[in-house]
Scaffold this motif. Sequence first.
Motif, PDB file in Angstrom:
ATOM      1  N   GLU A 166      80.588  34.034 -82.054  1.00 38.85           N
ATOM      2  CA  GLU A 166      79.599  33.099 -82.564  1.00 38.85           C
ATOM      3  C   GLU A 166      78.297  33.862 -82.854  1.00 38.85           C
ATOM      4  O   GLU A 166      78.015  34.886 -82.227  1.00 38.85           O
ATOM      5  N   ARG A 198      90.147  17.208 -87.108  1.00 35.33           N
ATOM      6  CA  ARG A 198      88.942  17.525 -87.866  1.00 35.33           C
ATOM      7  C   ARG A 198      87.748  16.686 -87.412  1.00 35.33           C
ATOM      8  O   ARG A 198      86.614  17.172 -87.384  1.00 35.33           O
ATOM      9  N   GLN A 251      84.324  16.877 -84.850  1.00 29.98           N
ATOM     10  CA  GLN A 251      84.416  18.335 -84.929  1.00 29.98           C
ATOM     11  C   GLN A 251      84.391  18.929 -83.530  1.00 29.98           C
ATOM     12  O   GLN A 251      83.558  18.582 -82.706  1.00 29.98           O
ATOM     13  N   ARG A 259      84.732  25.867 -82.217  1.00 30.71           N
ATOM     14  CA  ARG A 259      85.566  26.787 -82.979  1.00 30.71           C
ATOM     15  C   ARG A 259      86.647  27.389 -82.086  1.00 30.71           C
ATOM     16  O   ARG A 259      86.388  27.789 -80.951  1.00 30.71           O
ATOM     17  N   HIS A 295      86.828  25.951 -90.337  1.00 36.42           N
ATOM     18  CA  HIS A 295      86.129  25.901 -89.052  1.00 36.42           C
ATOM     19  C   HIS A 295      86.880  26.644 -87.950  1.00 36.42           C
ATOM     20  O   HIS A 295      86.265  27.203 -87.040  1.00 36.42           O
ATOM     21  N   HIS A 296      88.211  26.635 -87.999  1.00 41.42           N
ATOM     22  CA  HIS A 296      89.027  27.247 -86.957  1.00 41.42           C
ATOM     23  C   HIS A 296      89.871  28.378 -87.536  1.00 41.42           C
ATOM     24  O   HIS A 296      90.121  28.436 -88.737  1.00 41.42           O
TER      25      HIS A 296
END
Length: 310
Positions: A53, A185, A188, A191, A216-217
């Motif tokens: 991140e 999804r 949210q 991650r 996102h993943h």
Amino acid sequence: MSASSTLPSFAGGGLDEPELTAALKTLELTVRRKLDGVLQGEHLGLIPGPGSEPGEAREYQPGDDIRRMEWSVTARTGTPHVRQMIADRELETWFVVDASASLDFGTVGHSKRDLALAAVSAVVHLTAGGGNRHGAIIVTGDDVVRVPARAGRAHDQALLKTIATTRRSSPGVRGDLDAGLEALRRPQRRRGLAVVVSDFLGEIDWARSLRAIGAHHELLGVEVLDPRDVELPPVGPVTLRDAESGDIVDIDVTPQVRADYARASADHRAEVLRTFRTAGGPVLSLRSDRDWLADTVRFVGRRRRIAGAR
């Protein structure tokens, strides 16, 4: 003895508690024997990625990756800065599992659902430990079952048991993979790794949701197939029934019909692979007539080599 022959049957969610516990224990031992000592290390690289991140910005140093340039800080200070990355200490893995009626089909002693559960068990084993969490969204077509993401062996066993006991959809109800992807999804989640397990038969109406998840993943598709999903045997006149719609059709399996069926199946599978590739994820293909654990080992080894080359 091959891995396919030691794959326990979960009888479409119909086992009683002692039988289910014994079958899950057999599956766990099978996975451990094959994978322990072969694929070791944390976050075993099913998907290559930084697993990090954004952190604080610092001044650029020779050798830094220029793709991490922090342009806003650079413009404000007049000195090149890069954004530091903070490695994730824990991995959160979510499974979207297709439990529709077509997954209860099987012609070699085991159903595709048995193979799907085995694939989930293998991924759980590969990503367990270190506080890593696993959660699941199981879709049948008329229901969406959610298992919250938690850590620990007891939770992992409960997750597998929930997948094994989730009943198929009502007669005449088609699967709805898109509903499962949308449930992952929204809302949210942090991650992590998203693993989609299905035979992916039918219309590909879930591509948009898959792309959103892939953005996102880290993404992995697990395709579970029976030999009859790929080709028809030379049996002559037969009566076929759609497991989900219930439609029945009489057909003469001629050489031309077999060739057309095989070509249509290959085209559909190629489209599934393209859809995942567009979303940024590879696909692990498993068949009930093959050694699924050996295929899994080869897949992970190949992903590691790709990551090393990069």
